[in-house]
Scaffold this motif. Structure first.
Motif, PDB file in Angstrom:
ATOM      1  N   ARG A  79      -3.104 -10.445  -1.893  1.00 41.32           N
ATOM      2  CA  ARG A  79      -3.702 -10.109  -0.606  1.00 41.32           C
ATOM      3  C   ARG A  79      -4.457  -8.785  -0.726  1.00 41.32           C
ATOM      4  N   THR A  80      -5.684  -8.771  -0.231  1.00 40.79           N
ATOM      5  CA  THR A  80      -6.459  -7.536  -0.204  1.00 40.79           C
ATOM      6  C   THR A  80      -6.585  -6.978   1.209  1.00 40.79           C
ATOM      7  N   ASP A  81      -6.033  -7.697   2.177  1.00 37.70           N
ATOM      8  CA  ASP A  81      -6.207  -7.311   3.576  1.00 37.70           C
ATOM      9  C   ASP A  81      -4.894  -6.923   4.235  1.00 37.70           C
ATOM     10  N   VAL A  82      -3.859  -6.677   3.432  1.00 30.40           N
ATOM     11  CA  VAL A  82      -2.552  -6.298   3.961  1.00 30.40           C
ATOM     12  C   VAL A  82      -2.158  -4.946   3.376  1.00 30.40           C
ATOM     13  N   ALA A  83      -1.711  -4.031   4.221  1.00 31.11           N
ATOM     14  CA  ALA A  83      -1.293  -2.705   3.773  1.00 31.11           C
ATOM     15  C   ALA A  83       0.162  -2.742   3.323  1.00 31.11           C
ATOM     16  N   ARG A  84       0.509  -1.825   2.430  1.00 31.93           N
ATOM     17  CA  ARG A  84       1.876  -1.774   1.897  1.00 31.93           C
ATOM     18  C   ARG A  84       2.911  -1.621   3.016  1.00 31.93           C
ATOM     19  N   GLU A  85       2.577  -0.836   4.030  1.00 31.15           N
ATOM     20  CA  GLU A  85       3.547  -0.603   5.113  1.00 31.15           C
ATOM     21  C   GLU A  85       3.805  -1.844   5.972  1.00 31.15           C
ATOM     22  N   GLU A  86       2.986  -2.885   5.802  1.00 30.61           N
ATOM     23  CA  GLU A  86       3.207  -4.133   6.528  1.00 30.61           C
ATOM     24  C   GLU A  86       4.215  -5.049   5.830  1.00 30.61           C
ATOM     25  N   CYS A  87       4.594  -4.712   4.604  1.00 28.73           N
ATOM     26  CA  CYS A  87       5.520  -5.556   3.823  1.00 28.73           C
ATOM     27  C   CYS A  87       6.965  -5.190   4.166  1.00 28.73           C
ATOM     28  N   THR A  88       7.395  -5.545   5.348  1.00 28.21           N
ATOM     29  CA  THR A  88       8.711  -5.150   5.837  1.00 28.21           C
ATOM     30  C   THR A  88       9.663  -6.329   5.951  1.00 28.21           C
ATOM     31  N   THR A  89      10.936  -6.064   5.735  1.00 29.96           N
ATOM     32  CA  THR A  89      11.950  -7.120   5.820  1.00 29.96           C
ATOM     33  C   THR A  89      12.117  -7.642   7.245  1.00 29.96           C
ATOM     34  N   SER A  90      11.627  -6.914   8.226  1.00 28.82           N
ATOM     35  CA  SER A  90      11.740  -7.370   9.615  1.00 28.82           C
ATOM     36  C   SER A  90      10.899  -8.625   9.863  1.00 28.82           C
ATOM     37  N   THR A  91       9.969  -8.937   8.965  1.00 29.33           N
ATOM     38  CA  THR A  91       9.127 -10.126   9.125  1.00 29.33           C
ATOM     39  C   THR A  91       9.766 -11.376   8.526  1.00 29.33           C
ATOM     40  N   LEU A  92      10.899 -11.245   7.858  1.00 29.77           N
ATOM     41  CA  LEU A  92      11.499 -12.374   7.151  1.00 29.77           C
ATOM     42  C   LEU A  92      12.207 -13.347   8.093  1.00 29.77           C
ATOM     43  N   LYS A  93      12.214 -14.597   7.696  1.00 26.25           N
ATOM     44  CA  LYS A  93      12.953 -15.652   8.390  1.00 26.25           C
ATOM     45  C   LYS A  93      14.255 -15.856   7.621  1.00 26.25           C
ATOM     46  N   TYR A  94      15.385 -15.457   8.234  1.00 20.04           N
ATOM     47  CA  TYR A  94      16.660 -15.472   7.526  1.00 20.04           C
ATOM     48  C   TYR A  94      17.416 -16.780   7.705  1.00 20.04           C
ATOM     49  N   TYR A  95      18.178 -17.110   6.674  1.00 19.28           N
ATOM     50  CA  TYR A  95      19.064 -18.279   6.732  1.00 19.28           C
ATOM     51  C   TYR A  95      20.164 -18.004   7.745  1.00 19.28           C
ATOM     52  N   ALA A  96      20.344 -18.938   8.691  1.00 18.52           N
ATOM     53  CA  ALA A  96      21.290 -18.711   9.790  1.00 18.52           C
ATOM     54  C   ALA A  96      22.732 -18.913   9.379  1.00 18.52           C
ATOM     55  N   GLY A  97      22.982 -19.544   8.227  1.00 15.53           N
ATOM     56  CA  GLY A  97      24.349 -19.779   7.799  1.00 15.53           C
ATOM     57  C   GLY A  97      24.813 -21.183   8.126  1.00 15.53           C
ATOM     58  N   PRO A  98      25.822 -21.705   7.406  1.00 10.46           N
ATOM     59  CA  PRO A  98      26.282 -23.083   7.609  1.00 10.46           C
ATOM     60  C   PRO A  98      27.088 -23.249   8.881  1.00 10.46           C
ATOM     61  N   LYS A  99      27.031 -24.449   9.407  1.00 12.39           N
ATOM     62  CA  LYS A  99      27.892 -24.795  10.522  1.00 12.39           C
ATOM     63  C   LYS A  99      29.254 -25.233   9.985  1.00 12.39           C
ATOM     64  N   ALA A 100      30.205 -25.367  10.865  1.00 10.03           N
ATOM     65  CA  ALA A 100      31.566 -25.745  10.452  1.00 10.03           C
ATOM     66  C   ALA A 100      31.523 -27.065   9.691  1.00 10.03           C
ATOM     67  N   GLY A 101      32.169 -27.088   8.536  1.00 14.74           N
ATOM     68  CA  GLY A 101      32.255 -28.314   7.754  1.00 14.74           C
ATOM     69  C   GLY A 101      31.103 -28.514   6.810  1.00 14.74           C
ATOM     70  N   GLU A 102      30.030 -27.657   6.871  1.00 18.29           N
ATOM     71  CA  GLU A 102      28.876 -27.807   5.987  1.00 18.29           C
ATOM     72  C   GLU A 102      29.078 -27.003   4.722  1.00 18.29           C
ATOM     73  N   ASN A 103      28.282 -27.323   3.706  1.00 17.70           N
ATOM     74  CA  ASN A 103      28.296 -26.523   2.492  1.00 17.70           C
ATOM     75  C   ASN A 103      27.810 -25.111   2.803  1.00 17.70           C
ATOM     76  N   PRO A 104      28.185 -24.124   2.003  1.00 13.40           N
ATOM     77  CA  PRO A 104      27.794 -22.742   2.289  1.00 13.40           C
ATOM     78  C   PRO A 104      26.298 -22.503   2.237  1.00 13.40           C
ATOM     79  N   ALA A 105      25.551 -23.356   1.569  1.00 11.45           N
ATOM     80  CA  ALA A 105      24.099 -23.225   1.527  1.00 11.45           C
ATOM     81  C   ALA A 105      23.505 -24.556   1.172  1.00 11.45           C
ATOM     82  N   PRO A 106      22.314 -24.869   1.670  1.00 15.38           N
ATOM     83  CA  PRO A 106      21.690 -26.129   1.351  1.00 15.38           C
ATOM     84  C   PRO A 106      21.591 -26.361  -0.149  1.00 15.38           C
ATOM     85  N   GLY A 107      22.007 -27.561  -0.571  1.00 14.57           N
ATOM     86  CA  GLY A 107      21.953 -27.903  -1.988  1.00 14.57           C
ATOM     87  C   GLY A 107      23.149 -27.447  -2.756  1.00 14.57           C
ATOM     88  N   ALA A 108      24.119 -26.741  -2.103  1.00 14.15           N
ATOM     89  CA  ALA A 108      25.292 -26.245  -2.826  1.00 14.15           C
ATOM     90  C   ALA A 108      26.283 -27.374  -3.058  1.00 14.15           C
TER      91      ALA A 108
END
Length: 378
Positions: A349-378
């Motif tokens: 990317r040539t149009d994004v500044a370093r200060e824009e690369c923040t972890t607040s923009t990430l989409k986090y894994y919400a975690g397994p529901k009861a009875g599910e594997n700890p992570a998809p594909g596990a």
């Protein structure tokens, strides 16, 4: 040493077919915005024929003698790495950093899957396929084409796309996305046409005239080898659902919904254009190069501290980014205190500044529901 201070620019190229190497490098010696401040050495680098990345070799203006030393040292360093000179002149061939192109795009606000039905069923909204490219504007006047990024800054632009647009007989300002692998430009908005400012006209009119300007649909464009086409659109509800199904089936980026009667409003302070992304993506800083065709990635937390977010593989047909480059990475989700899951390198990317690369923009894994594997594909 040059007796009279003068702007200089050297274009170099390294082409080694055996290793799939084809890179451009431009070195520039230019005056600072205020001549009394001194001189700067700028470099532009990247894959031949694609958007180039910018690097400043002088972090601040310096006297001409010092700048010339830096310029010459960089020139010799490129020669030692196999580059050959393609052109040298006394005037800059690439726009200086942060020069405004005067075009500021209407940026997209995100929506969730739960909100999609409203835009599908409302006839006042147009759906378009979203492509995963670099957003650029192209201002053509006569034989001159000026390229801008999403921040309104002049950039070198994709040479093949610029050449194609320069052949067009009319003047215009258009926006769209340049696809990194195919070098194709997908246009999605028309802001000016032959001196007529269209920002105050409804999007439906701008889109219709854009299609007439391009004068080729996707099938015809590919058949004749043109690199310019426009975003596929759907207006009626059934067609919108069909477009979403098709994009989802091929693993596409997502859809964009635009209010048909909306005027062009620069920035994100509006409710007239939204995006549904089927994959998450983020901008990361390359913190290191690994041995096995991959690079290390980092982002910054809310305190500005670097956070390692994993590695991403660089395919053999792509130029490897350099340490310090900002790259676009597609991923399924992120683990908290961990790495990106299923990351895919999309390009530099040539149009994004370093200060824009923040972890607040990430989409986090919400975690397994009861009875599910700890992570998809596990």
């Amino acid at each position: 040493m040059t007796d009279t201070p003068a702007t200089r620019s050297t274009s170099m190229r390294c082409c080694e077919p055996a290793t799939n190497t084809d890179k451009d490098y431009i070195i520039k010696l230019v005056q600072a915005p205020s001549p009394e401040e001194g001189w700067l050495v700028e470099c532009w680098y990247g894959r031949h024929g694609k958007n180039l990345n910018q690097s400043l070799k002088t972090k601040k203006p310096v006297p001409y003698e010092k700048a010339e030393q830096v310029y010459n040292k960089e020139f010799v360093a490129r020669l030692s790495k196999g580059y050959v000179v393609e052109g040298e002149s006394n005037t800059a061939t690439v726009a200086p950093p942060k020069e405004s192109c005067g075009v500021f795009g209407q940026l997209l606000n995100p929506i969730s899957e739960a909100e999609v039905e409203f835009y599908m069923t409302d006839p006042g909204w147009i759906a378009e396929e979203k492509h995963d490219g670099e957003r650029n504007s192209f201002t053509k006047k006569g034989d001159t084409v000026v390229v801008g990024n999403r921040r309104g800054q002049v950039i070198p632009g994709n040479a093949q796309v610029v050449t194609e647009l320069a052949r067009h007989g009319r003047d215009f300002v258009i926006e769209g996305e340049v696809l990194p692998v195919t070098n194709q430009f997908i246009a999605f908005d028309l802001l000016e046409l032959d001196g007529r400012n269209m920002r105050g006209e409804p999007y439906a009119i701008r889109a219709a005239e854009l299609r007439q300007l391009i004068a080729l649909d996707d099938v015809a464009a590919k058949a004749v080898g043109h690199r310019i086409s426009y975003a596929r659109a759907a207006v009626h509800e059934m067609a919108k659902w069909a477009l979403l199904t098709e994009v989802r089936a091929k693993g596409g980026e997502g859809l964009v919904f635009k209010r048909a009667n909306a005027l062009h409003v620069a920035g994100k302070n509006h409710k007239d254009q939204v995006k549904l992304k089927l994959w998450a993506d983020c901008s990361c800083v390359v913190s290191g190069i690994n041995e096995k065709s991959s690079v290390r990635l980092e982002m910054y937390d809310d305190k500005g501290q670097p956070v390692h977010v994993g590695n991403v593989t660089i395919s053999q047909n792509r130029a490897c980014p350099e340490v310090g480059d900002i790259v676009d990475v597609q991923y399924l989700y992120a683990y908290r205190q961990g790495s990106l899951f299923q990351p895919v390198f999309r390009g530099v990317r040539t149009d994004v500044a370093r200060e824009e690369c923040t972890t607040s923009t990430l989409k986090y894994y919400a975690g397994p529901k009861a009875g599910e594997n700890p992570a998809p594909g596990a």
